[in-house]
Structure formats: C-alpha cells, structure tokens
Write a protein that holds these residues in place. Structure first.
Motif, PDB file in Angstrom:
ATOM      1  N   GLY A  81      21.403  -2.840 -16.910  1.00  0.00           N
ATOM      2  CA  GLY A  81      22.332  -3.537 -16.030  1.00  0.00           C
ATOM      3  C   GLY A  81      21.877  -3.485 -14.583  1.00  0.00           C
ATOM      4  N   ARG A  82      20.762  -2.785 -14.350  1.00  0.00           N
ATOM      5  CA  ARG A  82      20.270  -2.627 -12.973  1.00  0.00           C
ATOM      6  C   ARG A  82      19.330  -3.768 -12.596  1.00  0.00           C
ATOM      7  N   GLU A  83      18.812  -3.721 -11.364  1.00  0.00           N
ATOM      8  CA  GLU A  83      17.876  -4.734 -10.879  1.00  0.00           C
ATOM      9  C   GLU A  83      16.653  -4.793 -11.787  1.00  0.00           C
ATOM     10  N   MET A  84      16.094  -5.984 -11.911  1.00  0.00           N
ATOM     11  CA  MET A  84      14.968  -6.187 -12.820  1.00  0.00           C
ATOM     12  C   MET A  84      13.821  -5.204 -12.590  1.00  0.00           C
ATOM     13  N   HIS A  85      13.415  -5.025 -11.311  1.00  0.00           N
ATOM     14  CA  HIS A  85      12.225  -4.194 -11.073  1.00  0.00           C
ATOM     15  C   HIS A  85      12.505  -2.719 -11.356  1.00  0.00           C
ATOM     16  N   THR A  86      13.764  -2.289 -11.204  1.00  0.00           N
ATOM     17  CA  THR A  86      14.121  -0.894 -11.511  1.00  0.00           C
ATOM     18  C   THR A  86      13.977  -0.654 -13.019  1.00  0.00           C
ATOM     19  N   VAL A  87      14.438  -1.637 -13.795  1.00  0.00           N
ATOM     20  CA  VAL A  87      14.317  -1.551 -15.249  1.00  0.00           C
ATOM     21  C   VAL A  87      12.837  -1.524 -15.637  1.00  0.00           C
ATOM     22  N   THR A  88      12.047  -2.420 -15.010  1.00  0.00           N
ATOM     23  CA  THR A  88      10.610  -2.492 -15.298  1.00  0.00           C
ATOM     24  C   THR A  88       9.922  -1.143 -15.066  1.00  0.00           C
ATOM     25  N   GLU A  89      10.245  -0.516 -13.928  1.00  0.00           N
ATOM     26  CA  GLU A  89       9.586   0.761 -13.600  1.00  0.00           C
ATOM     27  C   GLU A  89       9.922   1.839 -14.625  1.00  0.00           C
ATOM     28  N   GLU A  90      11.175   1.861 -15.068  1.00  0.00           N
ATOM     29  CA  GLU A  90      11.538   2.889 -16.049  1.00  0.00           C
ATOM     30  C   GLU A  90      10.839   2.632 -17.383  1.00  0.00           C
ATOM     31  N   ILE A  91      10.782   1.376 -17.787  1.00  0.00           N
ATOM     32  CA  ILE A  91      10.090   1.030 -19.029  1.00  0.00           C
ATOM     33  C   ILE A  91       8.628   1.464 -18.945  1.00  0.00           C
ATOM     34  N   TRP A  92       8.011   1.177 -17.804  1.00  0.00           N
ATOM     35  CA  TRP A  92       6.590   1.471 -17.618  1.00  0.00           C
ATOM     36  C   TRP A  92       6.309   2.977 -17.753  1.00  0.00           C
ATOM     37  N   ARG A  93       7.226   3.788 -17.246  1.00  0.00           N
ATOM     38  CA  ARG A  93       7.055   5.255 -17.351  1.00  0.00           C
ATOM     39  C   ARG A  93       6.941   5.700 -18.797  1.00  0.00           C
ATOM     40  N   HIS A  94       7.657   5.011 -19.694  1.00  0.00           N
ATOM     41  CA  HIS A  94       7.625   5.399 -21.102  1.00  0.00           C
ATOM     42  C   HIS A  94       6.430   4.804 -21.851  1.00  0.00           C
ATOM     43  N   VAL A  95       5.955   3.655 -21.372  1.00  0.00           N
ATOM     44  CA  VAL A  95       4.878   2.966 -22.098  1.00  0.00           C
ATOM     45  C   VAL A  95       3.501   3.466 -21.654  1.00  0.00           C
ATOM     46  N   GLN A  96       3.384   3.812 -20.378  1.00  0.00           N
ATOM     47  CA  GLN A  96       2.090   4.222 -19.833  1.00  0.00           C
ATOM     48  C   GLN A  96       1.371   5.297 -20.676  1.00  0.00           C
ATOM     49  N   PRO A  97       2.087   6.339 -21.134  1.00  0.00           N
ATOM     50  CA  PRO A  97       1.396   7.374 -21.924  1.00  0.00           C
ATOM     51  C   PRO A  97       0.847   6.856 -23.262  1.00  0.00           C
ATOM     52  N   LEU A  98       1.252   5.652 -23.669  1.00  0.00           N
ATOM     53  CA  LEU A  98       0.801   5.130 -24.964  1.00  0.00           C
ATOM     54  C   LEU A  98      -0.378   4.166 -24.829  1.00  0.00           C
ATOM     55  N   LEU A  99      -0.805   3.907 -23.581  1.00  0.00           N
ATOM     56  CA  LEU A  99      -1.835   2.881 -23.366  1.00  0.00           C
ATOM     57  C   LEU A  99      -3.170   3.215 -24.023  1.00  0.00           C
ATOM     58  N   ASP A 100      -3.470   4.487 -24.159  1.00  0.00           N
ATOM     59  CA  ASP A 100      -4.748   4.859 -24.768  1.00  0.00           C
ATOM     60  C   ASP A 100      -4.646   5.028 -26.274  1.00  0.00           C
ATOM     61  N   GLY A 101      -3.528   4.582 -26.845  1.00  0.00           N
ATOM     62  CA  GLY A 101      -3.402   4.599 -28.303  1.00  0.00           C
ATOM     63  C   GLY A 101      -2.806   5.885 -28.834  1.00  0.00           C
ATOM     64  N   VAL A 102      -2.755   5.946 -30.151  1.00  0.00           N
ATOM     65  CA  VAL A 102      -2.070   7.026 -30.857  1.00  0.00           C
ATOM     66  C   VAL A 102      -3.018   7.558 -31.925  1.00  0.00           C
ATOM     67  N   GLU A 103      -2.978   8.865 -32.161  1.00  0.00           N
ATOM     68  CA  GLU A 103      -3.889   9.452 -33.144  1.00  0.00           C
ATOM     69  C   GLU A 103      -3.375   9.339 -34.574  1.00  0.00           C
ATOM     70  N   SER A 104      -2.051   9.552 -34.733  1.00  0.00           N
ATOM     71  CA  SER A 104      -1.483   9.568 -36.091  1.00  0.00           C
ATOM     72  C   SER A 104      -1.502   8.167 -36.703  1.00  0.00           C
ATOM     73  N   SER A 105      -1.428   8.100 -38.039  1.00  0.00           N
ATOM     74  CA  SER A 105      -1.410   6.780 -38.674  1.00  0.00           C
ATOM     75  C   SER A 105      -0.033   6.133 -38.493  1.00  0.00           C
ATOM     76  N   VAL A 106       0.034   4.834 -38.736  1.00  0.00           N
ATOM     77  CA  VAL A 106       1.285   4.100 -38.529  1.00  0.00           C
ATOM     78  C   VAL A 106       2.313   4.557 -39.566  1.00  0.00           C
ATOM     79  N   GLY A 107       3.531   4.861 -39.101  1.00  0.00           N
ATOM     80  CA  GLY A 107       4.585   5.278 -40.022  1.00  0.00           C
ATOM     81  C   GLY A 107       5.218   4.081 -40.713  1.00  0.00           C
ATOM     82  N   ARG A 108       6.146   4.395 -41.600  1.00  0.00           N
ATOM     83  CA  ARG A 108       6.879   3.337 -42.306  1.00  0.00           C
ATOM     84  C   ARG A 108       8.371   3.572 -42.113  1.00  0.00           C
ATOM     85  N   LEU A 109       9.136   2.473 -41.967  1.00  0.00           N
ATOM     86  CA  LEU A 109      10.568   2.596 -41.689  1.00  0.00           C
ATOM     87  C   LEU A 109      11.330   3.310 -42.801  1.00  0.00           C
ATOM     88  N   TRP A 110      12.292   4.053 -42.366  1.00  0.00           N
ATOM     89  CA  TRP A 110      13.246   4.816 -43.168  1.00  0.00           C
ATOM     90  C   TRP A 110      12.541   5.620 -44.245  1.00  0.00           C
TER      91      TRP A 110
END
Ligand code: T5A
Ligand code: NA
Length: 240
Positions: free
Chosen positions: A211-240
């Motif tokens: 519900g906040r300003e667009m760029h504030t939302v963007t910055e928070e999203i980026w904080r969570h995505v940035q650590p994933l930019l270099d990929g993941v070691e574990s294999s892809v999981g499956r839902l439920w």
C-alpha cells in the motif's frame, strides 16, 4: 553440483502491483547482469488460457471446479519450461502461481465474515456438489515446481479499489477480495510454519506492505531477491 536459478513468485490481491513490480524487478535483475525468465499466470495466450480469459471477462460460465482445474492445467502447461529455465541458471520470475489458484477458488465458498480455519478445511457438502475446500484445491497443483521465495504483496481491498481498472473482471469485488486476502493469510501461515520446521517444500513466504509508494515497495522486494541472484544450490522442490 552447478547452481540452478532461483524461482521467485510474486503473489497478491488484484491491483496490489504484481505486474508493475515484476517488470521493475526484471529490469533490475538484467541490469545486475543476470539472466531472468518471466512467466505470468493465468497465461491467457494458450488454448486453456483463452478459456480462462473468457471466464474472467464473464463471457462464459463454468463450474467452479472446472475453472479451478483449468487454472492448474495452465500452470502445468508451463511447468517443464520453468524447470528448464531454472536448470539453465536463469532466475524465474512468476507473476501469480498456485497460491492464487487456491486463494481465489476457496474464497468463493467463504461467508463474508469467515470463521476461516473451520470453513476452508471442512469436507462437508451443502449443495449438490461439494464446495471447494483447501484439500481439494491443493491437489491438482501437487508436484509442480515449488518457488524458493514467494513475495506476497499485501494491500487492503480499499486501497486496491482506488487503483486503475479495478472492477472490470469477475473477482474484482471488495467482498471477494477480502475473502481472498483471508485465505492468502492462512496459506502464508502454513508455508511459513513448514519453513520454520525446516521443511523446504514450499519455500519462503514474505509479506510486503504494497500500500506504500511504488519505489518503497520496489526497494523492499529487491532486498529479498538480491541474495538469490547467484542462484541456489539445492534442487528444485515440488509443491505440497
Ligand atoms: N486467478 C489467477 C485465479 O482465480 N486462479 C489462479 O490460479 C490464478 C493464477 C486475473 C484473475 O485470475 C485470478 C486472480 C485474478 O482475479 P491477473 O491476470 O493476474 O489475474 O490479473 P491482472 O488484472 O493482470 O492483474 P491484477 O489486477 O492482479 O493487478 P496487479 O498486477 O497486481 O497490479 P498492477 O501492477 O497491474 O497495478 C495496478 C494499478 O495500480 C498501480 C499501477 O500503476 C496500475 O495502475 N500501482 C500503484 N499505485 C500506487 N501505488 C503503488 N505502490 C502501485 N503499484 C501499482
Ligand atoms: Na497483473
């Protein structure tokens, strides 16, 4: 083992800013020199997606169970594409996923003031056909690739209502949106509880105040995505 790409899902109510934020995120990821593949559900371009589109625009009527299965089938149409992007090391950015599938279908049966946990788990039938409960709703998406991270863009139906275009499609009504929000909250609690117990099955669930300003939302999203930019070691999981 070579690292695979991360699978990131953006979820939320209608008009919470999912498409706006996934577009910005895609650009940022590319600017960071990483490969990204974008998917969006419903994908209205496939034969199944075209049926969903007609339904959402109220040009056709379908039984709730049928619609639910079409949304799920639409995800299965792209499941192997998602997996191959991840294996190629691309970050997959997905605008809505199975969580929307459950939340919208289950929300249809809820009373306006839901006593949520009893209603959405209930097996009882009060019509000719059993209403869609959480157990039934989950089943068709079982074993789809599971996200590493789901960003839930949370916005009140009142704020969503003030944003462009709201009210044109079937589910864009304030009472439906608040029921959908309740089911999303329940799903988020379950995914977080699983992650807390060390079950990685359905990844991490992060609630973002959209519900906040667009760029504030963007910055928070980026904080969570940035650590994933270099990929993941574990294999892809499956839902439920
Ligand atoms: N559905 C979906 C199911 O029932 N089952 C399923 O399995 C799935 C996958 C269509 C419907 O299908 C249902 C859910 C939906 O009801 P859709 O095609 O994703 O799903 O819907 P769209 O109409 O494309 O997208 P939404 O309505 O969900 O909107 P978004 O993407 O959340 O919002 P966005 O980015 O388009 O922004 C909306 C407006 O708000 C502004 C934007 O500029 C735009 O005008 N905005 C902001 N304004 C102020 N502050 C901010 N922070 C803003 N962010 C965006
Ligand atoms: Na959208």
């Amino acid at each position: 083992m070579a690292r695979r790409g991360a699978f990131v899902v953006v979820e939320g109510l209608d008009r919470s800013g999912k498409t706006t934020q996934t577009d910005i995120l895609r650009q940022r990821i590319q600017e960071a020199g990483k490969e990204v593949a974008c998917v969006k559900f419903p994908d209205r371009s496939t034969p199944i997606g075209k049926m969903i589109d007609l339904y959402l625009r109220s040009q056709s009527d379908l039984d709730d169970h049928v619609v639910h299965l079409l949304f799920s089938a639409n995800r299965w149409e792209l499941a192997s594409t998602i997996l191959s992007h991840l294996e190629q090391g691309k970050l997959v950015l997905c605008d809505r996923y199975a969580f929307s599938g459950i939340a919208f279908s289950v929300a249809k049966i809820l009373p306006s003031q839901p006593s949520l946990s009893t209603t959405i788990h209930s097996e009882q039938s009060f019509g000719k056909l059993s209403p869609i409960n959480l157990t039934w709703a989950r089943a068709p998406d079982s074993a789809l690739p599971s996200p590493d991270l789901t960003l839930f863009l949370d916005v009140s139906p009142e704020v969503a209502y003030t944003r462009g275009g709201y009210g044109e499609e079937r589910y864009e009504k304030a009472d439906m949106q608040s029921r959908v929000r309740s089911v999303f909250e329940e799903i988020g609690r379950e995914v977080s509880a699983d992650a807390g117990e060390g079950k990685h099955g359905n990844g991490k669930w992060i609630v973002i105040d959209a519900g906040r300003e667009m760029h504030t939302v963007t910055e928070e999203i980026w904080r969570h995505v940035q650590p994933l930019l270099d990929g993941v070691e574990s294999s892809v999981g499956r839902l439920w």
